[in-house]
Design a protein around this motif. Structure first.
Motif, PDB file in Angstrom:
ATOM      1  N   GLN A   3      36.741  -9.445 -18.723  1.00 19.32           N
ATOM      2  CA  GLN A   3      36.214  -7.126 -18.733  1.00 19.32           C
ATOM      3  C   GLN A   3      35.994  -7.002 -19.650  1.00 19.32           C
ATOM      4  N   LEU A   4      35.525  -5.820 -19.849  1.00 18.63           N
ATOM      5  CA  LEU A   4      34.533  -5.394 -21.560  1.00 18.63           C
ATOM      6  C   LEU A   4      34.560  -3.604 -20.822  1.00 18.63           C
ATOM      7  N   VAL A   5      35.484  -2.956 -22.074  1.00 18.89           N
ATOM      8  CA  VAL A   5      35.687  -1.592 -21.776  1.00 18.89           C
ATOM      9  C   VAL A   5      34.614  -1.043 -22.898  1.00 18.89           C
ATOM     10  N   GLU A   6      33.874   0.121 -22.613  1.00 19.33           N
ATOM     11  CA  GLU A   6      33.490   0.561 -23.631  1.00 19.33           C
ATOM     12  C   GLU A   6      34.287   1.733 -23.869  1.00 19.33           C
ATOM     13  N   SER A   7      33.828   2.306 -24.843  1.00 16.31           N
ATOM     14  CA  SER A   7      34.639   3.983 -25.415  1.00 16.31           C
ATOM     15  C   SER A   7      33.549   4.620 -26.301  1.00 16.31           C
ATOM     16  N   GLY A   8      33.977   5.881 -26.416  1.00 13.76           N
ATOM     17  CA  GLY A   8      33.150   6.763 -27.675  1.00 13.76           C
ATOM     18  C   GLY A   8      32.456   7.503 -27.779  1.00 13.76           C
ATOM     19  N   GLY A   9      32.061   7.419 -26.302  1.00  9.24           N
ATOM     20  CA  GLY A   9      30.726   8.038 -26.095  1.00  9.24           C
ATOM     21  C   GLY A   9      31.081   9.388 -26.375  1.00  9.24           C
ATOM     22  N   GLY A  10      30.234  10.207 -25.715  1.00  7.46           N
ATOM     23  CA  GLY A  10      29.584  11.966 -25.783  1.00  7.46           C
ATOM     24  C   GLY A  10      28.935  13.022 -26.747  1.00  7.46           C
ATOM     25  N   LEU A  11      28.836  13.533 -26.724  1.00  3.56           N
ATOM     26  CA  LEU A  11      27.878  14.569 -27.139  1.00  3.56           C
ATOM     27  C   LEU A  11      27.961  14.895 -27.967  1.00  3.56           C
ATOM     28  N   VAL A  93      22.854   5.271 -22.497  1.00  2.76           N
ATOM     29  CA  VAL A  93      24.010   4.894 -21.645  1.00  2.76           C
ATOM     30  C   VAL A  93      24.128   3.404 -23.116  1.00  2.76           C
ATOM     31  N   TYR A  94      25.870   3.394 -23.189  1.00  2.00           N
ATOM     32  CA  TYR A  94      25.395   2.293 -24.252  1.00  2.00           C
ATOM     33  C   TYR A  94      26.045   1.373 -23.867  1.00  2.00           C
ATOM     34  N   TYR A  95      25.383   0.822 -23.528  1.00  2.60           N
ATOM     35  CA  TYR A  95      26.384  -0.852 -23.246  1.00  2.60           C
ATOM     36  C   TYR A  95      27.287  -2.100 -24.285  1.00  2.60           C
ATOM     37  N   CYS A  96      27.826  -2.926 -23.724  1.00  8.43           N
ATOM     38  CA  CYS A  96      28.213  -4.157 -24.786  1.00  8.43           C
ATOM     39  C   CYS A  96      28.038  -4.997 -23.732  1.00  8.43           C
ATOM     40  N   ALA A  97      28.037  -6.395 -25.182  1.00  7.80           N
ATOM     41  CA  ALA A  97      27.896  -7.390 -23.913  1.00  7.80           C
ATOM     42  C   ALA A  97      28.087  -8.557 -24.510  1.00  7.80           C
ATOM     43  N   ALA A  98      28.671  -9.823 -23.804  1.00 12.37           N
ATOM     44  CA  ALA A  98      29.420 -10.413 -24.314  1.00 12.37           C
ATOM     45  C   ALA A  98      28.811 -12.096 -24.096  1.00 12.37           C
ATOM     46  N   ASN A  99      27.944 -13.106 -24.779  1.00 10.77           N
ATOM     47  CA  ASN A  99      28.730 -14.693 -24.865  1.00 10.77           C
ATOM     48  C   ASN A  99      29.413 -15.373 -25.300  1.00 10.77           C
ATOM     49  N   PHE A 100      29.848 -16.571 -24.702  1.00  7.15           N
ATOM     50  CA  PHE A 100      30.690 -17.297 -25.589  1.00  7.15           C
ATOM     51  C   PHE A 100      29.523 -17.951 -26.894  1.00  7.15           C
ATOM     52  N   GLY A 101      29.802 -18.472 -28.518  1.00  7.24           N
ATOM     53  CA  GLY A 101      28.915 -19.092 -28.534  1.00  7.24           C
ATOM     54  C   GLY A 101      29.002 -18.297 -30.031  1.00  7.24           C
ATOM     55  N   TYR A 112      23.964 -12.487 -22.573  1.00  6.62           N
ATOM     56  CA  TYR A 112      24.567 -12.526 -22.369  1.00  6.62           C
ATOM     57  C   TYR A 112      25.313 -12.789 -20.869  1.00  6.62           C
ATOM     58  N   ALA A 113      27.015 -13.363 -20.772  1.00  2.39           N
ATOM     59  CA  ALA A 113      27.577 -12.992 -19.654  1.00  2.39           C
ATOM     60  C   ALA A 113      28.674 -12.306 -19.623  1.00  2.39           C
ATOM     61  N   TYR A 114      28.634 -11.094 -20.396  1.00  2.00           N
ATOM     62  CA  TYR A 114      29.726 -10.369 -20.011  1.00  2.00           C
ATOM     63  C   TYR A 114      29.507  -9.294 -20.576  1.00  2.00           C
ATOM     64  N   TRP A 115      29.342  -8.178 -19.412  1.00  2.00           N
ATOM     65  CA  TRP A 115      28.517  -6.218 -19.541  1.00  2.00           C
ATOM     66  C   TRP A 115      30.123  -5.545 -19.100  1.00  2.00           C
ATOM     67  N   GLY A 116      30.424  -4.258 -20.257  1.00  2.00           N
ATOM     68  CA  GLY A 116      31.126  -3.113 -19.968  1.00  2.00           C
ATOM     69  C   GLY A 116      29.765  -2.142 -18.980  1.00  2.00           C
ATOM     70  N   GLN A 117      30.547  -1.865 -18.266  1.00  2.00           N
ATOM     71  CA  GLN A 117      30.344  -0.771 -17.691  1.00  2.00           C
ATOM     72  C   GLN A 117      29.545   0.397 -18.514  1.00  2.00           C
ATOM     73  N   GLY A 118      29.274   0.682 -19.084  1.00  2.00           N
ATOM     74  CA  GLY A 118      28.700   1.711 -20.702  1.00  2.00           C
ATOM     75  C   GLY A 118      29.182   2.860 -20.875  1.00  2.00           C
ATOM     76  N   THR A 119      28.269   3.330 -21.701  1.00  2.00           N
ATOM     77  CA  THR A 119      29.748   5.252 -21.816  1.00  2.00           C
ATOM     78  C   THR A 119      28.377   5.683 -22.334  1.00  2.00           C
ATOM     79  N   GLN A 120      27.975   6.645 -22.136  1.00  2.00           N
ATOM     80  CA  GLN A 120      26.745   8.109 -22.253  1.00  2.00           C
ATOM     81  C   GLN A 120      27.253   8.615 -23.834  1.00  2.00           C
ATOM     82  N   VAL A 121      25.746   8.268 -24.507  1.00  2.00           N
ATOM     83  CA  VAL A 121      26.056   8.673 -25.779  1.00  2.00           C
ATOM     84  C   VAL A 121      24.541  10.303 -25.952  1.00  2.00           C
ATOM     85  N   THR A 122      24.972  11.128 -26.036  1.00  2.00           N
ATOM     86  CA  THR A 122      23.934  12.430 -25.936  1.00  2.00           C
ATOM     87  C   THR A 122      24.149  12.867 -27.307  1.00  2.00           C
ATOM     88  N   VAL A 123      22.264  13.316 -27.863  1.00  2.00           N
ATOM     89  CA  VAL A 123      22.687  13.327 -28.811  1.00  2.00           C
ATOM     90  C   VAL A 123      21.850  15.173 -28.358  1.00  2.00           C
TER      91      VAL A 123
END
Length: 125
Positions: A3-11, A93-101, A112-123
């Motif tokens: 699992q990948l989990v993003e955090s830190g998004g916001g307004l 919405v910002y997503y992180c993704a990972a792949n072996f290698g 990328y094989a693995y993805w997080g659920q995303g975090t919203q960034v609003t400017v």
């Protein structure tokens, strides 16, 4: 469970800063290239930044060069995206993704094989 989990998004106001984090569980990120992607409403997903598994090379889309910085903390099994001088067009919405290698890419999200659920960034003011 991998699992990948993003955090830190916001307004945030234009010109402000945010730091996104991508934490992995179930596997170690130090053998994986990691990318950050974003998707705004009505637009296609686009690559923002990526970092190789060794952390020795990075790549950024032109519109964020000089404003965003990707880094990895293998001790915490986490990759960060520090964002400065944010603009309304960075809203997505910002997503992180990972792949072996080693190699990373911001051009092909399908690599990328693995993805997080995303975090919203609003400017916005």
């Amino acid at each position: 469970q991998l699992q990948l989990v993003e955090s830190g998004g916001g307004l945030v106001q234009p010109g402000g800063s945010l730091r996104l984090s991508c934490a992995a569980s179930g596997f170690t990120l130090d053998r994986h290239a990691v990318g950050w992607f974003r998707q705004a409403p009505g637009k296609e997903r686009e690559g923002v930044a990526c970092i190789t598994s060794w952390g020795d090379n990075t790549d950024y889309r032109d519109s964020v060069k000089g404003r965003f910085r990707i880094s990895r903390d293998n001790a915490e099994n986490t990759v960060h995206l520090q964002m400065y001088s944010l603009r309304p067009e960075d809203t997505a919405v910002y997503y992180c993704a990972a792949n072996f290698g080693y190699h990373c890419s911001i051009l092909r999200s399908t690599g990328y094989a693995y993805w997080g659920q995303g975090t919203q960034v609003t400017v916005s003011s």
